[in-house]
Scaffold this motif. Structure first.
Motif, short mmCIF file in Angstrom:
data_model
loop_
_atom_site.label_atom_id
_atom_site.label_comp_id
_atom_site.label_asym_id
_atom_site.label_seq_id
_atom_site.Cartn_x
_atom_site.Cartn_y
_atom_site.Cartn_z
N GLU A 172 0.82 -1.21 0.00
CA GLU A 172 0.00 0.00 0.00
C GLU A 172 0.86 1.26 0.00
O GLU A 172 0.52 2.26 -0.66
CB GLU A 172 -0.93 -0.03 1.20
N GLN A 179 2.18 1.81 -3.59
CA GLN A 179 1.15 2.28 -4.50
C GLN A 179 0.74 3.72 -4.22
O GLN A 179 0.33 4.45 -5.12
CB GLN A 179 -0.06 1.34 -4.46
N GLU A 180 0.89 4.12 -2.98
CA GLU A 180 0.66 5.53 -2.64
C GLU A 180 1.71 6.41 -3.31
O GLU A 180 1.39 7.51 -3.80
CB GLU A 180 0.71 5.71 -1.12
N GLY A 201 3.44 5.47 -6.09
CA GLY A 201 3.12 5.33 -7.50
C GLY A 201 4.30 4.89 -8.33
O GLY A 201 5.27 5.64 -8.49
N TYR A 246 5.48 -3.33 -9.93
CA TYR A 246 5.72 -3.67 -8.53
C TYR A 246 6.37 -5.04 -8.45
O TYR A 246 5.89 -6.02 -9.04
CB TYR A 246 4.41 -3.65 -7.74
N HIS A 277 -3.23 -6.91 -2.79
CA HIS A 277 -2.98 -5.51 -2.49
C HIS A 277 -2.18 -4.80 -3.59
O HIS A 277 -1.80 -3.64 -3.42
CB HIS A 277 -2.25 -5.40 -1.15
N LEU A 278 -1.94 -5.50 -4.71
CA LEU A 278 -1.22 -4.90 -5.83
C LEU A 278 -2.18 -4.67 -6.99
O LEU A 278 -2.95 -5.55 -7.35
CB LEU A 278 -0.06 -5.80 -6.28
N THR A 279 -2.11 -3.49 -7.57
CA THR A 279 -3.03 -3.12 -8.62
C THR A 279 -2.91 -4.03 -9.83
O THR A 279 -1.82 -4.48 -10.19
CB THR A 279 -2.79 -1.66 -9.06
N ARG A 311 -0.70 -2.81 -13.32
CA ARG A 311 0.76 -2.73 -13.43
C ARG A 311 1.36 -4.14 -13.43
O ARG A 311 0.80 -5.05 -12.81
CB ARG A 311 1.35 -1.93 -12.27
N ARG A 316 3.73 -7.24 -12.35
CA ARG A 316 4.17 -7.73 -11.05
C ARG A 316 5.34 -8.70 -11.25
O ARG A 316 5.23 -9.64 -12.05
CB ARG A 316 3.02 -8.45 -10.35
#
Length: 377
Positions: A204, A207-208, A210, A214, A238-240, A243, A245
């Motif tokens: 988190e 991702q905040e 950006g 990830y 918890h990973l968008t 994007r 990985r």
């Protein structure tokens, strides 16, 4: 995603698994992807053409090793790492954090960064988040990795938390120092050891800030496959989705298959090349040790179902002879085969995801691996 960043698109999915495509300034890479490791600007024993022939679309360079020799500044003067090593496809460079952390007595970690002595000549160096960005920019790598602290395993929760939070502060500094360019991107690295709450906090936090992708770091360091998968299960939600990985430093074929099922898109590991140099070959029926006497008169290829140059032209008996005679061609042929096997595995995973047949592919994979090597003639 901004026009200055890498472009990543998810083309299909099957459960948590994704079939994607990563666009960079030096071409595209299909995902799930295995990235061949070329630590010092070379995949050991192979020409870049050999590497490309295995199906590899992206390779890795290492910040730590290249900053020490020949130096990032010299590589930049000579046109960047793509030109230097004659590889015109995408390159990812890791930040050097893992290598620096492994120096133990030769390094000191502070909030500023890592002070260390070179393993080559004992010279003193400082690797800060800003310097890591500068080096990777000089190298002209398409994917830059943030500088992070690779938490040792095992680690108590408070130690893991302190380490992870320092890495998050470094990640912000990396983002601030990174120079945006079209087709280039910066990846953050999730840390937190084996603790789900720390992994969530790290994901988190990144991702905040950006990032363009990830990575999950700090795994494959002795925790075992079951624990590694548990950490991924706790981290991936918890990973968008938008994007890529990347699971760093993994791994064995079964590690890769299980991680793809959990939504990982990118992998790297020295295993196929290092194993090739020590006599191990990967096959659909599991690994073999070509040094074993059972191969000395075997006219069959390493893997009869493989289409690589080694399997189409050379016998187990010949590769066995080369390895036993300490001829350099033996490890080269094994490395070519191993990298081809890994790329065929990734292609099979991509195809299965596109068709919605991943579960069947995974079942067949495990069944074949459990069958063991071909019986002796």
């Amino acid at each position: 995603m901004t026009e200055d960043a890498l472009k990543y698109e998810v083309l299909a999915s099957d459960g948590a698994a994704r079939r994607g495509r990563l666009h960079t300034a030096h071409g595209t890479a299909e995902t799930p992807a295995f990235m061949t490791v070329g630590t010092a600007g070379t995949v050991k024993g192979l020409l870049p053409e050999n590497v490309a022939d295995t199906g590899a679309e992206i390779v890795l360079g290492n910040t730590y090793h290249l900053m020490l020799r020949p130096t990032a500044e010299r590589i930049a003067e000579l046109g960047g790492l793509h030109k230097f090593m004659n590889w015109n496809k995408p390159i990812l460079t890791d930040s050097g954090g893992y290598q620096v952390m492994s120096l133990s007595e030769l390094r000191k970690i502070t909030e500023e960064g890592v002070a260390f002595r070179s393993h080559l000549d004992g010279s003193r160096h400082n690797l800060t988040p800003e310097r890591a960005m500068d080096i990777q920019c000089l190298l002209d790598s398409n994917i830059t990795m943030v500088l992070d602290e690779c938490t040792p395993y095992p680690a108590e929760p408070d130690v893991a938390a302190d380490s992870m939070r320092r890495s998050m502060r470094w990640a912000q500094r990396c983002k601030d120092a990174f120079i945006k360019r079209p087709g280039y991107g910066l990846f953050g690295i999730v840390q937190g050891s084996v603790y789900p709450d720390l992994r969530q906090e790290s994901a988190e936090a990144l991702q905040e800030i950006g990032f363009d992708g990830y990575a999950v770091g700090g795994l494959a360091v002795g925790e075992g496959q079951e624990v590694m998968f548990e950490v991924l299960d706790a981290t991936m939600p918890h990973l968008t989705r938008e994007r890529p990985r990347y699971l760093m430093g993994v791994g064995k074929p079964s590690d890769i298959v299980g991680a793809v099922q959990r939504g990982i898109d990118m992998f790297d590991c020295v295993l196929p090349t290092r194993s090739g140099r020590t006599g191990q070959g990967f096959t659909r029926r599991g690994p073999i040790n070509i040094r074993n006497a059972r191969h000395q008169a075997d006219p069959r290829p390493i893997d009869p179902d493989c289409g690589c140059k080694t399997c189409s032209s050379y016998s187990r008996a010949y590769v066995h002879h080369l390895v036993k005679a300490n001829e350099m061609l033996g490890p080269i042929l094994l490395t070519i085969h191993n990298l081809h096997y890994y790329q065929e595995l990734m292609a099979g995973l991509r195809d299965a995801i596109e068709k919605g047949e991943l579960d069947a592919f995974v079942s067949a994979f495990h069944r074949q691996q459990a069958a063991g090597d071909l019986p002796p003639l």
